[in-house]
Structure formats: C-alpha cells, structure tokens
Design a protein around this motif. Structure first.
Motif, PDB file in Angstrom:
ATOM      1  N   VAL A   1       0.749  -1.104   0.097  1.00  0.00           N
ATOM      2  CA  VAL A   1      -0.089  -0.003  -0.076  1.00  0.00           C
ATOM      3  C   VAL A   1       0.849   1.415   0.178  1.00  0.00           C
ATOM      4  CG1 VAL A   1      -1.759   1.385   1.184  1.00  0.00           C
ATOM      5  CG2 VAL A   1      -1.745  -1.156   1.149  1.00  0.00           C
ATOM      6  N   CYS A   2       1.960   1.321   0.784  1.00  0.00           N
ATOM      7  CA  CYS A   2       2.996   2.260   0.817  1.00  0.00           C
ATOM      8  C   CYS A   2       3.361   2.576  -0.605  1.00  0.00           C
ATOM      9  CB  CYS A   2       4.186   1.891   1.651  1.00  0.00           C
ATOM     10  SG  CYS A   2       5.404   3.066   2.083  1.00  0.00           S
ATOM     11  N   GLY A   3       3.811   1.588  -1.302  1.00  0.00           N
ATOM     12  CA  GLY A   3       4.545   1.773  -2.771  1.00  0.00           C
ATOM     13  C   GLY A   3       3.355   2.258  -3.462  1.00  0.00           C
ATOM     14  N   MET A   4       2.099   1.742  -3.624  1.00  0.00           N
ATOM     15  CA  MET A   4       1.148   2.152  -4.371  1.00  0.00           C
ATOM     16  C   MET A   4       0.780   3.699  -4.287  1.00  0.00           C
ATOM     17  SD  MET A   4      -1.538  -1.088  -4.152  1.00  0.00           S
ATOM     18  CE  MET A   4      -2.853  -0.346  -4.896  1.00  0.00           C
ATOM     19  N   LEU A   5       0.955   4.281  -3.129  1.00  0.00           N
ATOM     20  CA  LEU A   5       0.664   5.630  -2.563  1.00  0.00           C
ATOM     21  C   LEU A   5       1.742   6.506  -3.225  1.00  0.00           C
ATOM     22  CD1 LEU A   5      -0.624   5.520   0.984  1.00  0.00           C
ATOM     23  CD2 LEU A   5      -1.916   6.179  -0.979  1.00  0.00           C
ATOM     24  N   CYS A   6       2.969   6.041  -3.128  1.00  0.00           N
ATOM     25  CA  CYS A   6       3.986   6.771  -3.717  1.00  0.00           C
ATOM     26  C   CYS A   6       4.194   6.660  -5.270  1.00  0.00           C
ATOM     27  CB  CYS A   6       5.389   5.841  -3.402  1.00  0.00           C
ATOM     28  SG  CYS A   6       6.742   6.491  -3.986  1.00  0.00           S
ATOM     29  N   LEU A   7       3.363   5.504  -5.867  1.00  0.00           N
ATOM     30  CA  LEU A   7       3.383   5.846  -7.415  1.00  0.00           C
ATOM     31  C   LEU A   7       2.308   6.922  -7.654  1.00  0.00           C
ATOM     32  CD1 LEU A   7       2.740   1.959  -8.334  1.00  0.00           C
ATOM     33  CD2 LEU A   7       4.596   3.569  -9.213  1.00  0.00           C
ATOM     34  N   GLN A   8       1.525   7.284  -6.715  1.00  0.00           N
ATOM     35  CA  GLN A   8       0.586   8.397  -7.200  1.00  0.00           C
ATOM     36  C   GLN A   8       1.128   9.701  -6.964  1.00  0.00           C
ATOM     37  OE1 GLN A   8      -2.457   6.986  -4.529  1.00  0.00           O
ATOM     38  NE2 GLN A   8      -3.478   6.009  -6.089  1.00  0.00           N
ATOM     39  N   ALA A   9       2.445   9.891  -6.482  1.00  0.00           N
ATOM     40  CA  ALA A   9       3.177  11.098  -6.265  1.00  0.00           C
ATOM     41  C   ALA A   9       4.202  11.310  -7.173  1.00  0.00           C
ATOM     42  CB  ALA A   9       3.668  11.264  -4.795  1.00  0.00           C
ATOM     43  N   VAL A  10       4.260  12.314  -7.875  1.00  0.00           N
ATOM     44  CA  VAL A  10       5.166  12.484  -8.904  1.00  0.00           C
ATOM     45  C   VAL A  10       6.728  12.763  -8.458  1.00  0.00           C
ATOM     46  CG1 VAL A  10       6.265  14.100 -10.621  1.00  0.00           C
ATOM     47  CG2 VAL A  10       3.942  13.510 -10.536  1.00  0.00           C
ATOM     48  N   ARG A  11       6.949  13.306  -7.177  1.00  0.00           N
ATOM     49  CA  ARG A  11       7.974  13.626  -6.529  1.00  0.00           C
ATOM     50  C   ARG A  11       8.586  12.249  -5.809  1.00  0.00           C
ATOM     51  NH1 ARG A  11       8.623  18.011  -1.441  1.00  0.00           N
ATOM     52  NH2 ARG A  11      10.790  17.267  -1.006  1.00  0.00           N
ATOM     53  N   CYS A  12       7.762  11.272  -5.441  1.00  0.00           N
ATOM     54  CA  CYS A  12       8.113  10.034  -4.809  1.00  0.00           C
ATOM     55  C   CYS A  12       9.002   9.035  -5.584  1.00  0.00           C
ATOM     56  CB  CYS A  12       6.891   9.366  -4.310  1.00  0.00           C
ATOM     57  SG  CYS A  12       7.409   8.072  -3.044  1.00  0.00           S
ATOM     58  N   GLU A  13      10.126   8.836  -5.345  1.00  0.00           N
ATOM     59  CA  GLU A  13      11.098   7.868  -6.102  1.00  0.00           C
ATOM     60  C   GLU A  13      11.356   6.390  -5.328  1.00  0.00           C
ATOM     61  OE1 GLU A  13      12.528   8.468  -9.314  1.00  0.00           O
ATOM     62  OE2 GLU A  13      11.390  10.404  -9.187  1.00  0.00           O
ATOM     63  N   ALA A  14      11.041   6.362  -4.134  1.00  0.00           N
ATOM     64  CA  ALA A  14      11.506   5.204  -3.137  1.00  0.00           C
ATOM     65  C   ALA A  14      10.525   5.370  -2.109  1.00  0.00           C
ATOM     66  CB  ALA A  14      12.789   5.105  -2.973  1.00  0.00           C
ATOM     67  N   VAL A  15      10.394   4.249  -1.321  1.00  0.00           N
ATOM     68  CA  VAL A  15       9.862   4.271   0.016  1.00  0.00           C
ATOM     69  C   VAL A  15      10.576   3.344   0.823  1.00  0.00           C
ATOM     70  CG1 VAL A  15       7.262   4.479  -0.999  1.00  0.00           C
ATOM     71  CG2 VAL A  15       8.393   2.218  -0.525  1.00  0.00           C
ATOM     72  N   ASN A  16      10.578   3.742   2.372  1.00  0.00           N
ATOM     73  CA  ASN A  16      10.892   2.906   3.200  1.00  0.00           C
ATOM     74  C   ASN A  16       9.400   2.583   4.155  1.00  0.00           C
ATOM     75  OD1 ASN A  16      13.534   2.954   2.977  1.00  0.00           O
ATOM     76  ND2 ASN A  16      13.820   4.839   3.761  1.00  0.00           N
ATOM     77  N   PHE A  17       9.318   1.397   4.693  1.00  0.00           N
ATOM     78  CA  PHE A  17       8.151   0.987   5.550  1.00  0.00           C
ATOM     79  C   PHE A  17       8.684   0.477   6.698  1.00  0.00           C
ATOM     80  CE2 PHE A  17       5.019  -1.932   6.586  1.00  0.00           C
ATOM     81  CZ  PHE A  17       3.921  -1.253   6.908  1.00  0.00           C
TER      82      PHE A  17
ATOM     83  N   GLN B   1      -1.043   6.099 -13.918  1.00  0.00           N
ATOM     84  CA  GLN B   1       0.288   5.362 -14.201  1.00  0.00           C
ATOM     85  C   GLN B   1       1.248   6.443 -15.190  1.00  0.00           C
ATOM     86  OE1 GLN B   1      -0.226   2.120 -17.060  1.00  0.00           O
ATOM     87  NE2 GLN B   1      -2.405   2.670 -17.289  1.00  0.00           N
ATOM     88  N   THR B   2       0.642   7.379 -15.729  1.00  0.00           N
ATOM     89  CA  THR B   2       1.511   8.246 -16.614  1.00  0.00           C
ATOM     90  C   THR B   2       1.782   9.431 -15.742  1.00  0.00           C
ATOM     91  OG1 THR B   2      -0.517   9.671 -17.286  1.00  0.00           O
ATOM     92  CG2 THR B   2       0.156   7.387 -18.631  1.00  0.00           C
ATOM     93  N   LYS B   3       1.435   9.523 -14.519  1.00  0.00           N
ATOM     94  CA  LYS B   3       1.888  10.654 -13.504  1.00  0.00           C
ATOM     95  C   LYS B   3       1.238  11.827 -14.039  1.00  0.00           C
ATOM     96  CE  LYS B   3       5.198   8.208 -10.779  1.00  0.00           C
ATOM     97  NZ  LYS B   3       5.871   8.458  -9.537  1.00  0.00           N
ATOM     98  N   PRO B   4       0.109  12.251 -14.206  1.00  0.00           N
ATOM     99  CA  PRO B   4      -0.340  13.405 -14.852  1.00  0.00           C
ATOM    100  C   PRO B   4      -0.238  14.625 -14.055  1.00  0.00           C
ATOM    101  CG  PRO B   4      -2.024  12.035 -14.187  1.00  0.00           C
ATOM    102  CD  PRO B   4      -1.003  11.107 -14.026  1.00  0.00           C
TER     103      PRO B   4
ATOM    104  N   SER C   1       1.399  17.659  -6.179  1.00  0.00           N
ATOM    105  CA  SER C   1       0.131  16.953  -6.004  1.00  0.00           C
ATOM    106  C   SER C   1       0.311  15.347  -6.106  1.00  0.00           C
ATOM    107  CB  SER C   1      -0.792  17.163  -7.384  1.00  0.00           C
ATOM    108  OG  SER C   1      -1.070  18.823  -7.408  1.00  0.00           O
ATOM    109  N   LEU C   2      -0.916  14.860  -5.501  1.00  0.00           N
ATOM    110  CA  LEU C   2      -1.146  13.600  -5.504  1.00  0.00           C
ATOM    111  C   LEU C   2      -2.143  13.204  -6.558  1.00  0.00           C
ATOM    112  CD1 LEU C   2      -1.373  12.415  -1.773  1.00  0.00           C
ATOM    113  CD2 LEU C   2       0.596  11.861  -3.294  1.00  0.00           C
ATOM    114  N   CYS C   3      -1.998  12.146  -7.246  1.00  0.00           N
ATOM    115  CA  CYS C   3      -2.767  11.493  -8.395  1.00  0.00           C
ATOM    116  C   CYS C   3      -3.758  10.315  -7.553  1.00  0.00           C
ATOM    117  CB  CYS C   3      -2.167  11.012  -9.453  1.00  0.00           C
ATOM    118  SG  CYS C   3      -3.422  10.503 -10.869  1.00  0.00           S
TER     119      CYS C   3
ATOM    120  N   ASN D   1      -7.985  12.535 -10.223  1.00  0.00           N
ATOM    121  CA  ASN D   1      -8.130  13.682  -9.529  1.00  0.00           C
ATOM    122  C   ASN D   1      -6.729  14.028  -9.089  1.00  0.00           C
ATOM    123  OD1 ASN D   1     -10.901  14.684 -10.122  1.00  0.00           O
ATOM    124  ND2 ASN D   1     -11.340  12.815  -8.560  1.00  0.00           N
ATOM    125  N   CYS D   2      -6.217  15.400  -9.319  1.00  0.00           N
ATOM    126  CA  CYS D   2      -4.896  15.763  -8.665  1.00  0.00           C
ATOM    127  C   CYS D   2      -5.451  16.699  -7.406  1.00  0.00           C
ATOM    128  CB  CYS D   2      -4.232  16.581  -9.622  1.00  0.00           C
ATOM    129  SG  CYS D   2      -3.640  15.696 -11.119  1.00  0.00           S
TER     130      CYS D   2
END
Length: 128
Positions: free
Chosen positions: A45-61, A102-105, A110-112, A120-121
C-alpha cells in the motif's frame, strides 16, 4: 495437511510479491524523506501511494508502527541494514499498479487519486 498447504501458498505468494515489486526486507534507504504517513497497512500500500506522487522515487516502510516514508531520491549506496524496515525503489514497480495515475499526470506538488474512469489531482501535504 491442509494447514501446511495454506502455509505453502502464503509463502509462495509472499516470495512472488516481494520479488515482483523489488522490495528489500530488513533494509532502509538513507535518503531524504519528504513525507511520512502513519497507519498504512503494508509496504505494498505504501508503494502504491508513492506511485501516485510524482515526487516520490522510493519508499521505506517501518512494520513496527505501520509508517510509510516517501523518499524523493534513490541511491543503492545509501541502503542500510535495519531490522523491521522494508525498502523499495518505485522504478521497479509496474506503472499499471497506479491505474489511471500511471502516467503521473499531476504536477510535482500534487497527488494523483485514481477513480473508476479517470483521476483527480489534489495538493499534497508537503506543498501546503
């Protein structure tokens, strides 16, 4: 026998899921955290949320308190061995996991948020 079979199936799914998403157990990236979110159910879930943020490149959980940390940079040289953490570079995830995002629009602040037919952004917490 039935319990042993269930355990084998769960173990097999865990191994597949961990390798498919490039998740490293008992490691943490020593990189800039720009957002932490409490009460996240799992590293997936952490990674899926990161995928929705353009700025996010990696996660630690951190499993002990179910906290997800968004990182804005990745570095293989910054990997630390730390029990109870899980780390993943989002570039190893399939973009399709993010659905309509998926295209980080959205822009970098913003969060997608995907919905059934579009996205929605919304302005992200770190930009306010």
């Amino acid at each position: 026998m039935e319990n042993a079979m269930k355990t084998l199936v769960i173990f097999t799914l865990t191994i597949y899921t961990v390798s498919a998403f490039g998740i490293s157990n008992n490691t943490r990236q020593d990189s800039n955290t720009f957002l932490s979110i409490a009460n996240i159910r799992s590293p997936f879930v952490c990674g899926m949320l990161c995928l929705q943020a353009v700025r996010c490149e990696a996660v630690n959980f951190r499993a002990a308190n179910n906290t997800c940390f968004f990182l804005d940079q990745t570095s293989t040289s910054s990997m630390l061995s730390e029990t109870g953490y899980v780390s993943s570079n989002i570039s190893s995830w399939k973009p399709e996991v993010a659905g309509h995002c998926q295209t980080k629009p959205c822009d970098i602040n913003s969060l997608c948020v995907p919905n059934t037919s579009s996205y929605n952004c919304i302005t992200a917490a770190w930009a306010q």
